[in-house]
Write a protein that holds these residues in place. Structure first.
Motif, PDB file in Angstrom:
ATOM      1  N   LEU A 337     -28.105  21.937 -30.331  1.00  0.00           N
ATOM      2  CA  LEU A 337     -27.598  21.803 -28.964  1.00  0.00           C
ATOM      3  C   LEU A 337     -26.723  22.993 -28.610  1.00  0.00           C
ATOM      4  CD1 LEU A 337     -27.237  19.995 -26.418  1.00  0.00           C
ATOM      5  CD2 LEU A 337     -25.229  19.014 -27.555  1.00  0.00           C
ATOM      6  N   GLY A 338     -26.963  23.552 -27.429  1.00  0.00           N
ATOM      7  CA  GLY A 338     -26.096  24.609 -26.918  1.00  0.00           C
ATOM      8  C   GLY A 338     -24.967  24.043 -26.087  1.00  0.00           C
ATOM      9  N   ARG A 339     -25.309  23.207 -25.120  1.00  0.00           N
ATOM     10  CA  ARG A 339     -24.301  22.536 -24.298  1.00  0.00           C
ATOM     11  C   ARG A 339     -24.964  21.368 -23.600  1.00  0.00           C
ATOM     12  NH1 ARG A 339     -24.891  22.663 -19.053  1.00  0.00           N
ATOM     13  NH2 ARG A 339     -26.408  24.110 -18.149  1.00  0.00           N
ATOM     14  N   LEU A 340     -24.127  20.422 -23.168  1.00  0.00           N
ATOM     15  CA  LEU A 340     -24.605  19.290 -22.379  1.00  0.00           C
ATOM     16  C   LEU A 340     -23.506  18.883 -21.423  1.00  0.00           C
ATOM     17  CD1 LEU A 340     -26.675  16.224 -23.335  1.00  0.00           C
ATOM     18  CD2 LEU A 340     -24.473  15.853 -22.234  1.00  0.00           C
ATOM     19  N   GLU A 341     -23.899  18.607 -20.187  1.00  0.00           N
ATOM     20  CA  GLU A 341     -22.954  18.141 -19.176  1.00  0.00           C
ATOM     21  C   GLU A 341     -23.554  16.923 -18.470  1.00  0.00           C
ATOM     22  OE1 GLU A 341     -21.929  21.187 -16.457  1.00  0.00           O
ATOM     23  OE2 GLU A 341     -21.060  22.525 -17.966  1.00  0.00           O
ATOM     24  N   ALA A 342     -22.726  15.924 -18.267  1.00  0.00           N
ATOM     25  CA  ALA A 342     -23.123  14.735 -17.518  1.00  0.00           C
ATOM     26  C   ALA A 342     -21.983  14.366 -16.587  1.00  0.00           C
ATOM     27  CB  ALA A 342     -23.446  13.575 -18.460  1.00  0.00           C
TER      28      ALA A 342
END
Length: 848
Positions: A337-342
């Protein structure tokens, strides 16, 4: 008036004296009472009162101590409260030492002010029995047994505390707890947890009596700390304004803070909290949450507002979640995973998602939104929109539409699409070579076949396009006791050659061992793929305008495949190939033991050379191949099916050639007889070939056998044992080589893998005499009689037309080519080939 100024001083003196009496005399009396009081005499009364109220025995093992003062200190030691009957241990709670500093004067105003409460080594066990009854539900003697515990039911304790608070004001300034333990055990499942309390303290601060708390704990051995502030104990029991709350939990490098208020704290109702969490490594919290599988996520940051919704699920708003880079090989090998936004502004608003990752080094992207979480939690059902896009390298997949009732999983209407510019580029993910298909595009509208896709899915408007194939139609994917596809497809072009992946790189080979033993049988012991029929039900129709396989193009292909209840049939399968049409039928039945397999095929005349090339065989035979077959057998492998075969097989071939290399591969005796000197390696023209076999229980008998070539003709008869592959044929060549007629019976024995060719001495003599007589203008009648007696001559071989009709089952087919011109019998006998020449020279003593 000298006495006037003295009166105020006198009344002041008497007032101070009265005040002193009011204070000092009760204090002196209280001091005398405490000195003369024997607290141990109250033990029986205290124990009796507790048992009467709880139904449990209270043990006070040590003395009751009292330290006299305006704020006296009461001490108890070795306190134990009995457990419920049938508990896992005798005591529900034990305390090594209790110290209570209690203010006396407030008691006159019906207020209990505990200046300090210290508990040393409390050990409390909360458990349920095998029927789910909790040990914290107390029942006085003679009262009914407590009912099984209902999770979250705190109405009775809260009501009791509220009533007590209304009758008596309670304030606790300070609570100290050391070396404590609270255990939990589920008597039905055996699950157990333990909370160790190294140190816990609460202290009232300020004029409003707000409590400041801090503590060090360990849950099942995993340490954490808790600190914060709450409202006063009086506000907790007395109601009124919302009870403020601020807590900070730290564990395994993570910090979770919550700040808000509770309108009804004793009922745990009307609460609202602002939560802020920062977790460097989520997996390190696993010891605190053993029942929740935690993925190995890193740098988690969460902010949100939670509020009591009146149900089990809180109301969520202003949610924002971010995740940092983390390897996720435990979830999927090669995934990072590089990044995750929710983000979620409101519970009834869509949830927005955005992520960047890599799979086997290939960029992976996710963007879009899904419907509001509130639609999943409570009725009424509301449409749940879906708009997601997933990218992998240059490939992209999307799903867009809505789910009418997301809670039930019904009313799904999603437009799904897939775009792959180069399929071979995804080979590293598949870990195997992929075909070089370009511009692959798939789209369809997906709907559930039963709630939650439990019964399968409908694929409406299915369409596939690519550089190698296309298809369009309606499909249903069925899930049940069996699964499979039903529907119809139409394709303009399918190139199976282009769908073949490139060969994989050769793997490192171990040192070569001894070669495997050669199978003595020609029919392979290949297991037929029948077991899939036990778990598959399908009904698929497919039409293909142009199907390419092995360089052969089939036009107007149409098929229907049905698999149902362990039975399958392919009927029809039709195609137009080079040379003519092909009709094929096949069936299998697994409900019988052993399974039954049947194949039937008809083709009047197929161009044989490209068919052999498509099968990877050299075109050693050319011509127009006719096929008339209807065979059935029993077994799970090809050898068993052949050994039990019933039916017929008819083969016909006209206007063809036999490769010289094929003739060179014939057994030596037969090759010498058929080929004249210098003929090896040359192709031989073929006018017709006719063969028809009738099989019964694996025994095949010839109904016709004829070969007409430029070398001559050959007929025969015989049989084949398909169980053992044994051969028993008698061939009669009718050859004219160099103007010499040669007719000598040939016996073929052995097996299909290793045939044996034999010519009896009588047949050789007869053949030689026949060849010698063919050179004479006026044959010698005595020699003719001798040749006939030895087997030469015999009935004339039939013509091509009649034998082709038998092989084809009297079905029409292409006519054979023109008859070959035979050389005139004017050649010298020295031109006799092979055995015939040797025989004549031996008989008549004529050498070269």
């Amino acid at each position: 008036m000298p006495d006037t100024p003295r009166r105020p001083r006198r009344w002041l003196r008497w007032g101070l004296l009265a005040l002193a009496l009011l204070v000092l005399l009760p204090a002196a009396g209280l001091a005398w009472l405490l000195l003369a009081f024997d607290p141990d005499s109250l033990k029986p009364r205290i124990q009796t009162a507790v048992e009467a109220a709880t139904g449990r025995a209270l043990t006070l093992g040590g003395p009751i101590g009292v330290k006299p003062a305006l704020v006296p200190t009461l001490t108890l030691s070795d306190v134990a409260l009995a457990n419920a009957p049938g508990g896992s241990r005798p005591q529900m709670a034990t305390i090594r030492r209790v110290e209570v500093e209690l203010a006396l004067l407030p008691l006159l105003s019906r207020r209990v002010e505990v200046r300090r409460l210290a508990l040393q080594a409390p050990d409390i066990l909360l458990e349920t029995d095998a029927e789910g009854r909790p040990n914290w539900a107390f029942a006085p003697p003679g009262s009914p047994a407590p009912a099984p515990a209902a999770p979250g039911n705190a109405a009775a304790p809260a009501s009791a505390a509220r009533d007590a608070g209304s009758r008596l004001g309670i304030a606790v300034d300070r609570v100290e707890l050391t070396e404590g333990r609270i255990g939990w055990r589920n008597g039905q499942t055996g699950a157990a947890r333990s909370l160790e309390i190294a140190q816990f303290e609460t202290r009232a601060t300020g004029d409003d009596g707000a409590l400041r708390l801090s503590g060090r704990f360990a849950l099942d051995g995993a340490p954490f700390t808790l600190a914060g502030e709450t409202g006063s104990l009086a506000a907790l029991t007395g109601g009124g304004a919302p009870w403020p709350l601020r807590l900070v939990l730290e564990a395994a490098g993570a910090t979770i803070a919550a700040e808000g208020s509770i309108a009804q704290p004793l009922q745990a109702a009307g609460w609202q909290l602002a939560v802020d969490a920062k977790v460097p490594e989520l997996a390190r919290l696993a010891p605190l949450l053993p029942d929740a599988p935690l993925p190995p996520l890193r740098d988690l940051a969460l902010t949100t507002r939670l509020a009591d919704s009146g149900g089990r699920i809180p109301a969520v708003s202003d949610l924002r979640l971010t995740l940092g880079a983390a390897p996720l090989d435990a979830v999927l090998p090669g995934l990072s995973l590089g990044r995750l936004e929710a983000s979620l502004p409101r519970q009834d608003a869509p949830l927005a998602l955005s992520a960047e990752a890599a799979l086997e080094g290939m960029p992976l992207r996710l963007a879009g939104s899904v419907g509001a979480p509130a639609a999943l939690l409570a009725p009424p059902a509301q449409p749940w929109p879906v708009d997601l896009t997933l990218g992998l390298g240059a490939a992209e997949a999307s799903a867009k539409g809505a789910i009418a009732d997301p809670r039930a999983g019904t009313g799904v209407d999603l437009a799904v699409a897939l775009r792959v510019p180069d399929l071979a580029a995804l080979a590293p993910l598949a870990r195997t070579p992929l075909p070089p298909v370009k511009d692959l595009a798939v789209e369809a509208r997906v709907a559930e076949r039963g709630p939650g896709f439990a019964a399968g899915a409908f694929l409406r408007g299915f369409r596939l396009t690519s550089s190698a194939a296309d298809a369009a139609g309606e499909l249903t994917y069925v899930i049940g006791q069996r699964q499979g596809f039903a529907g119809s497809l139409a394709s303009q072009r399918i190139d199976l050659d282009a769908l073949r992946p490139p060969p994989a790189a050769p793997a490192a080979t171990a040192p070569a061992g001894p070669p495997p033993a050669r199978d003595a049988r020609l029919i392979p012991d290949v297991k037929l793929p029948l077991e899939a029929m036990r778990i598959i039900d399908s009904d698929l129709r497919w039409t293909v305008a142009s199907l390419i396989a092995g360089g052969v193009t089939a036009k107007e292909v149409a098929l229907r495949l049905v698999i149902q209840d362990g039975k399958a049939w392919l009927d029809p399968f039709t195609a137009t190939l080079s040379g003519g049409p092909l009709n094929l039928r096949a069936a299998a039945d697994l409900t019988s033991a052993p399974p039954t397999v049947q194949v039937a095929a008809q083709a009047p005349g197929l161009d044989l050379a490209p068919l052999l090339a498509a099968l990877g065989r050299p075109p050693q035979v050319t011509g127009l191949l006719g096929l008339d077959a209807d065979l059935r057998g029993r077994g799970e492998d090809l050898r068993a099916v052949a050994g039990s075969a019933h039916g017929h097989l008819g083969l016909s071939l006209v206007r063809g050639t036999l490769s010289g290399s094929l003739l060179e591969a014939l057994p030596g005796d037969l090759r010498k007889m058929l080929l004249p000197p210098g003929q090896g390696g040359r192709d031989v023209a073929l006018r017709c070939f006719a063969l028809r076999l009738a099989a019964e229980d694996g025994m095949a008998q010839s109904r016709t056998l004829l070969l007409d070539s430029a070398l001559g003709r050959m007929g025969g008869e015989g049989g084949l044992n398909l169980k053992t592959e044994a051969l028993a044929f008698r061939l009669l060549p009718d050859l004219r080589l160099g103007g010499i007629e040669l007719r000598a019976p040939v016996n073929v024995a052995g097996t299909m893998r290793s045939p044996r060719i034999g010519v009896s001495p009588e047949a050789a003599v007869a053949g030689g005499l026949g060849a010698f007589l063919s050179l004479q203008n006026s044959p010698d009648r005595g020699l003719q009689s001798l040749a006939g007696a030895l087997g030469a001559g015999g009935p004339a071989l039939p013509d091509c037309e009649s034998q082709l009709a038998i092989a084809r089952g009297n079905q029409p087919g292409p006519a054979p080519g023109p008859a070959f011109e035979r050389p005139a019998p004017a050649q010298a006998r020295d031109a006799l080939p092979g055995p015939a020449g040797d025989l004549l020279r031996g008989l008549f003593g004529r050498g070269r």
